[in-house]
Design a protein around this motif. Sequence first.
Motif, short mmCIF file in Angstrom:
data_model
loop_
_atom_site.label_atom_id
_atom_site.label_comp_id
_atom_site.label_asym_id
_atom_site.label_seq_id
_atom_site.Cartn_x
_atom_site.Cartn_y
_atom_site.Cartn_z
N PHE A 65 0.88 -1.18 0.00
CA PHE A 65 0.00 0.00 0.00
C PHE A 65 0.91 1.22 0.00
O PHE A 65 1.21 1.78 1.04
CB PHE A 65 -0.92 -0.02 1.21
CG PHE A 65 -1.79 -1.24 1.25
CD1 PHE A 65 -2.85 -1.38 0.37
CD2 PHE A 65 -1.54 -2.26 2.16
CE1 PHE A 65 -3.66 -2.52 0.39
CE2 PHE A 65 -2.35 -3.40 2.18
CZ PHE A 65 -3.40 -3.52 1.31
N ARG A 72 -6.05 2.86 7.64
CA ARG A 72 -5.58 1.60 8.19
C ARG A 72 -4.21 1.20 7.63
O ARG A 72 -3.33 0.75 8.34
CB ARG A 72 -6.60 0.50 7.93
CG ARG A 72 -7.66 0.44 9.03
CD ARG A 72 -8.53 -0.75 8.83
NE ARG A 72 -9.19 -0.65 7.53
CZ ARG A 72 -9.66 -1.66 6.84
NH1 ARG A 72 -9.54 -2.87 7.30
NH2 ARG A 72 -10.25 -1.50 5.69
N SER A 73 -4.06 1.36 6.31
CA SER A 73 -2.77 0.97 5.74
C SER A 73 -1.67 1.95 6.16
O SER A 73 -0.51 1.57 6.30
CB SER A 73 -2.85 0.80 4.22
OG SER A 73 -3.18 2.01 3.61
N PHE A 76 -0.55 0.69 9.35
CA PHE A 76 0.27 -0.51 9.13
C PHE A 76 1.72 -0.11 8.81
O PHE A 76 2.66 -0.66 9.35
CB PHE A 76 -0.31 -1.33 7.97
CG PHE A 76 -1.10 -2.52 8.42
CD1 PHE A 76 -2.02 -2.38 9.45
CD2 PHE A 76 -0.93 -3.77 7.84
CE1 PHE A 76 -2.76 -3.47 9.89
CE2 PHE A 76 -1.65 -4.86 8.27
CZ PHE A 76 -2.58 -4.72 9.29
N THR B 28 -6.19 -5.68 6.81
CA THR B 28 -5.64 -4.73 7.78
C THR B 28 -6.53 -4.64 9.03
O THR B 28 -6.26 -3.85 9.93
CB THR B 28 -5.45 -3.32 7.17
OG1 THR B 28 -6.65 -2.95 6.50
CG2 THR B 28 -4.31 -3.30 6.17
#
Lengths: 419, 169
Positions: A65, A72-73, A76, B28
Amino acid sequence: MTLTEKILANGAEVESVQAGQFITVKPQVILGTDLTAPLSIGIFRRMKATRVTNPDQIVLVVDHFTPANDRRSAEFSRFVREFVDAQGIRNFFDVGRGGISHLLLLELGLVVPGDIVIGADSRTCTGGVLGAFAAGVGSTDMAAAWALGETWLRVPETVKVEYSGRLQPWVGGKDMILRLIADIGADGARYRAIEFCGETIDTLPLSHRTTLCNMVVEAGAKNGIIQADETTLNWIRPRAKRNVRLFRADPDAKYEEVRRYDVSNLAPQVACPSISSNVKPVEALGTIHVHQVVVGSCTNGMIDDLRVAAGILSGYTINRKVRMIVLPGTQKIYKQALEEGLVATFTDAGAVVLPAGCGPCTGAHMGVLANGETAVTTTSRNFAGSMGDPGSSVYLANPAVAAASALTGVITDPRHIKK
Amino acid sequence: MESRFRGRALKLGPNISTEQILPARYSTLTKPEDLVPHVFEGIDPLFMSRMKKGDIIVAGANFGCGGSREIAAIAVKLSGLAAIVAESFSRIFYRNAMNIAFPLIEAAGVFPGIAEGAIIEVDLDKGLVRDITKMRNFHSVPYPDFMKTLMQVGGLEEYVRQRVKKTEL
Ligand code: SF4
């Protein structure tokens, strides 16, 4: 012993190993990405581990990503960055500094012949192209390897695939591997090593070899491997940061199976939806309209691949019903494409060039397909939903077929494009 | 973990990919309660509504092919399914499941042989799958010693935790 067995025996510090045996090895490289590493980081903490055994074994890449596509990514990627800082990991490649992990390992000489590479990504097998043992594992495996510096492996049986004959124009590694997967099935090499060899391989450029090894997992294999030769060493010499150990298979090595191919008459191959073994020669496809064309990814995203696609597109514009996406494998490849004028060719033709990374290949980021849409792509997977909506269709092909199809709007044999 | 258990068979086809098990866009998600509703959504959006705790998946060849995302195996375990019985499994999915001590049993003939809804019994020590409804047995190879150890300690995470603890003492 086979080439794979030789490397694993060396890694396990024993005289010999045989297929089926469980061994413990210290991998030279433990590869993780922004998709799988965050899970491993959580598991690592739950293991009550505080320090990684050896930060120099670890390579972490933000490629899935990139740049982040949602909160969300983004989160991460942040986990990964924090872990990298806390653990003093030097081989970390963030947005704009790297590209797709598997091609980055090759480009930077982070993998050398004789290595053992594990990675929490199924395409880790790509590293076998340099005569290393490279296999995908899961996130718990990666966390365990960070904590202990070692991992468990079952020594795979080896299937040897020997190629002879000269490839026709517009035919290459992608077609060779698709044909093989079609013949042995999507699980035809499950748990096995595939060792590629023969006169065709001897003269095959590294980019095509990379595609071969990258896609062995589509036949279920654990690893694909090509014995290091002049081509490998020419690639490695200016890049390697470690000593190279050259292994060769013994003349009396035990193979589970030996398959032989004469590629002289091999046509461009296309894997039809929704499994990589559903392969037909391009001329047998009939009329298939496409909405999106993708050239690139870790399977076909090296400079050679981009040159082939640009060569077909140059002087033309793509069909008005088609969106074409070009996905350079790494930032360096992007730059080289820029310098060679390939990016200009793509943009003039009406294609969009994405930042180096996984892009639409994940089916979640940039270039997602809608219900009922069809794509022809040089990526590696055509399961239902692998590039977006489960009701979309994905055809896998080499860069020449993909580029030719972008011009016509239907899946096209590149031999029919007038140059 | 129990090495012998019974459950109701829920059938899925051959070549079930990790994308069908848990679509990538959910990978995720970190909370179990967010993940579980999407298990098998890529093949059957209503799967979780027909599934009951303790059910056993019966599938064809090459279960778990595709990407290596361990989150797919984790989501399956969290969903409450007891095990997966299939003609064969893809390598990384198999490895991931072993590492989290979720039982997979590879046995020839189960896919054509076992009907949807049949009650089946799994015996991990013997490597046996028995269709109680039809009283028919399917044989698998029992786990190798290393995998038995992983299963017994509850997976690789616990295995490593014990080793990390030892080195610190
Ligand atoms: S380019 Fe595609 S296949 Fe390669 S690592 Fe990225 S998502 Fe995976």
